[in-house]
Write a protein that holds these residues in place. Structure first.
Motif, PDB file in Angstrom:
ATOM      1  N   TYR A  95       0.090 -10.636  17.212  1.00 27.51           N
ATOM      2  CA  TYR A  95      -0.605  -9.602  16.438  1.00 27.51           C
ATOM      3  C   TYR A  95      -2.105  -9.611  16.707  1.00 27.51           C
ATOM      4  N   ASN A  96      -2.704 -10.790  16.796  1.00 27.50           N
ATOM      5  CA  ASN A  96      -4.143 -10.865  17.069  1.00 27.50           C
ATOM      6  C   ASN A  96      -4.480 -10.273  18.432  1.00 27.50           C
ATOM      7  N   THR A  97      -3.601 -10.463  19.406  1.00 27.66           N
ATOM      8  CA  THR A  97      -3.812  -9.890  20.737  1.00 27.66           C
ATOM      9  C   THR A  97      -3.864  -8.371  20.647  1.00 27.66           C
ATOM     10  N   LEU A  98      -2.925  -7.791  19.923  1.00 21.20           N
ATOM     11  CA  LEU A  98      -2.885  -6.335  19.771  1.00 21.20           C
ATOM     12  C   LEU A  98      -4.089  -5.833  18.979  1.00 21.20           C
ATOM     13  N   ILE A  99      -4.407  -6.511  17.882  1.00 18.23           N
ATOM     14  CA  ILE A  99      -5.554  -6.109  17.049  1.00 18.23           C
ATOM     15  C   ILE A  99      -6.836  -6.159  17.864  1.00 18.23           C
ATOM     16  N   SER A 100      -7.013  -7.219  18.643  1.00 19.56           N
ATOM     17  CA  SER A 100      -8.218  -7.369  19.469  1.00 19.56           C
ATOM     18  C   SER A 100      -8.346  -6.222  20.464  1.00 19.56           C
ATOM     19  N   ALA A 101      -7.262  -5.925  21.163  1.00 17.38           N
ATOM     20  CA  ALA A 101      -7.295  -4.857  22.167  1.00 17.38           C
ATOM     21  C   ALA A 101      -7.607  -3.510  21.517  1.00 17.38           C
ATOM     22  N   LEU A 102      -7.007  -3.250  20.374  1.00 17.64           N
ATOM     23  CA  LEU A 102      -7.237  -1.973  19.692  1.00 17.64           C
ATOM     24  C   LEU A 102      -8.664  -1.865  19.167  1.00 17.64           C
ATOM     25  N   CYS A 103      -9.195  -2.952  18.628  1.00 18.87           N
ATOM     26  CA  CYS A 103     -10.581  -2.942  18.140  1.00 18.87           C
ATOM     27  C   CYS A 103     -11.556  -2.708  19.290  1.00 18.87           C
ATOM     28  N   LYS A 104     -11.305  -3.342  20.433  1.00 17.29           N
ATOM     29  CA  LYS A 104     -12.180  -3.156  21.596  1.00 17.29           C
ATOM     30  C   LYS A 104     -12.173  -1.722  22.087  1.00 17.29           C
ATOM     31  N   GLY A 160     -11.838   0.775  20.080  1.00 15.08           N
ATOM     32  CA  GLY A 160     -12.315   1.619  18.982  1.00 15.08           C
ATOM     33  C   GLY A 160     -11.190   2.275  18.193  1.00 15.08           C
ATOM     34  N   ARG A 161      -9.978   1.791  18.376  1.00 15.13           N
ATOM     35  CA  ARG A 161      -8.812   2.346  17.675  1.00 15.13           C
ATOM     36  C   ARG A 161      -8.540   1.519  16.417  1.00 15.13           C
ATOM     37  N   ILE A 162      -9.514   1.564  15.513  1.00 15.87           N
ATOM     38  CA  ILE A 162      -9.505   0.697  14.343  1.00 15.87           C
ATOM     39  C   ILE A 162      -8.378   1.038  13.367  1.00 15.87           C
ATOM     40  N   ASP A 163      -8.035   2.325  13.237  1.00 14.57           N
ATOM     41  CA  ASP A 163      -6.934   2.705  12.344  1.00 14.57           C
ATOM     42  C   ASP A 163      -5.625   2.086  12.815  1.00 14.57           C
ATOM     43  N   GLU A 164      -5.419   2.103  14.128  1.00 16.99           N
ATOM     44  CA  GLU A 164      -4.219   1.498  14.704  1.00 16.99           C
ATOM     45  C   GLU A 164      -4.219  -0.018  14.501  1.00 16.99           C
ATOM     46  N   ALA A 165      -5.403  -0.628  14.644  1.00 19.39           N
ATOM     47  CA  ALA A 165      -5.533  -2.073  14.434  1.00 19.39           C
ATOM     48  C   ALA A 165      -5.188  -2.430  12.986  1.00 19.39           C
ATOM     49  N   CYS A 166      -5.638  -1.609  12.044  1.00 18.68           N
ATOM     50  CA  CYS A 166      -5.324  -1.840  10.632  1.00 18.68           C
ATOM     51  C   CYS A 166      -3.831  -1.665  10.373  1.00 18.68           C
ATOM     52  N   TYR A 167      -3.211  -0.728  11.093  1.00 18.36           N
ATOM     53  CA  TYR A 167      -1.763  -0.535  10.964  1.00 18.36           C
ATOM     54  C   TYR A 167      -1.019  -1.783  11.459  1.00 18.36           C
ATOM     55  N   ILE A 168      -1.458  -2.331  12.588  1.00 24.55           N
ATOM     56  CA  ILE A 168      -0.836  -3.550  13.121  1.00 24.55           C
ATOM     57  C   ILE A 168      -0.978  -4.688  12.098  1.00 24.55           C
ATOM     58  N   TYR A 169      -2.140  -4.764  11.453  1.00 26.63           N
ATOM     59  CA  TYR A 169      -2.358  -5.763  10.402  1.00 26.63           C
ATOM     60  C   TYR A 169      -1.335  -5.585   9.282  1.00 26.63           C
ATOM     61  N   SER A 170      -1.090  -4.327   8.884  1.00 27.85           N
ATOM     62  CA  SER A 170      -0.135  -4.083   7.793  1.00 27.85           C
ATOM     63  C   SER A 170       1.288  -4.456   8.219  1.00 27.85           C
ATOM     64  N   VAL A 171       1.637  -4.183   9.479  1.00 24.59           N
ATOM     65  CA  VAL A 171       2.956  -4.569   9.991  1.00 24.59           C
ATOM     66  C   VAL A 171       3.080  -6.094   9.966  1.00 24.59           C
ATOM     67  N   MET A 172       2.021  -6.737  10.413  1.00 25.57           N
ATOM     68  CA  MET A 172       1.975  -8.203  10.446  1.00 25.57           C
ATOM     69  C   MET A 172       2.257  -8.775   9.057  1.00 25.57           C
ATOM     70  N   SER A 173       1.590  -8.215   8.054  1.00 23.07           N
ATOM     71  CA  SER A 173       1.753  -8.693   6.680  1.00 23.07           C
ATOM     72  C   SER A 173       3.173  -8.442   6.180  1.00 23.07           C
ATOM     73  N   ARG A 174       3.712  -7.250   6.491  1.00 26.60           N
ATOM     74  CA  ARG A 174       5.078  -6.928   6.055  1.00 26.60           C
ATOM     75  C   ARG A 174       6.112  -7.831   6.722  1.00 26.60           C
ATOM     76  N   MET A 175       5.808  -8.289   7.928  1.00 26.77           N
ATOM     77  CA  MET A 175       6.739  -9.157   8.663  1.00 26.77           C
ATOM     78  C   MET A 175       6.619 -10.621   8.221  1.00 26.77           C
ATOM     79  N   GLY A 176       5.724 -10.876   7.278  1.00 30.90           N
ATOM     80  CA  GLY A 176       5.580 -12.223   6.751  1.00 30.90           C
ATOM     81  C   GLY A 176       4.724 -13.144   7.601  1.00 30.90           C
ATOM     82  N   VAL A 177       3.971 -12.562   8.533  1.00 35.92           N
ATOM     83  CA  VAL A 177       3.069 -13.358   9.368  1.00 35.92           C
ATOM     84  C   VAL A 177       1.689 -13.321   8.717  1.00 35.92           C
TER      85      VAL A 177
END
Length: 196
Positions: A47-56, A58-75
């Motif tokens: 998840y951090n790999t995906l969040i990092s790439a998306l933040c770099k 400038g796709r911050i909304d997508e990065a926040c979505y990945i964060y929410s998926v991460m949380s829902r998956m129990g990570v």
């Protein structure tokens, strides 16, 4: 995969990391999907790999979505997850959302490093919200994280931007009292403000 070799989480992470480095998010997502199909659960590194790439990108909304998926998956997100999201949000001027992630960190007993506090202080300062910038600094100190030169420079910049030269000089004095030496940025901010 074609040879029938069993892939593990680390193998997928390496592939996803490689495609994120080459900025091919579509292929990264494809491998993430394959990971799920093979019964493997992505870990915090995935998840951090995906969040990092998306933040770099400038796709911050997508990065926040990945964060929410991460949380829902129990990570559970770690300090790196938060650092990337908070910094990315602050760069794009979404300091209120960044502050919500700070609150989440603190609720999860993760005390942020100075960089994270400073990003939010700078974000509030750039948006002209000096009160919240100072409040975050006070909260930082309350959690035992000492302000550094960047903290003071962000606050001085916020004050000089609003024409509050006396308060900016007071912050420079506070720096000295706290054993910090003003740097070139500090003096440039103060000199620039004095010229207007």
């Amino acid at each position: 995969l074609q040879r029938g070799t069993q892939m593990d989480v680390i193998s997928y992470n390496v592939i996803i990391f490689g495609f994120c480095l080459s900025r091919d998010m579509a292929v990264s997502y494809r491998y993430l999907s394959e990971m799920f199909k093979s019964g493997l659960i992505p870990d915090v590194f995935t998840y951090n790999t995906l969040i990092s790439a998306l933040c770099k990108e400038g796709r911050i909304d997508e990065a926040c979505y990945i964060y929410s998926v991460m949380s829902r998956m129990g990570v559970a997100p770690d300090h790196i997850s938060y650092k990337m999201l908070i910094h990315g949000l602050c760069i794009q001027g979404h300091v209120i959302e960044a502050n919500e992630f700070l609150v989440s960190m603190l609720e999860n007993s993760i005390v942020p490093e100075p960089f994270i506090w400073n990003s939010i202080i700078d974000g509030y300062g750039r948006s002209g919200d000096i009160q919240n910038a100072l409040s975050i600094r006070d909260q930082m100190v309350a959690f035992g994280v000492l302000p550094n030169v960047f903290t003071y420079n962000a606050l001085i910049h916020a004050h000089t931007k609003r024409g509050k030269i006396v308060e900016a000089h007071s912050l420079k004095k506070e720096m000295l009292v706290n054993g910090l030496s003003p740097d070139l940025v500090t003096y440039n901010l103060l000199l620039g403000a004095a010229c207007y």
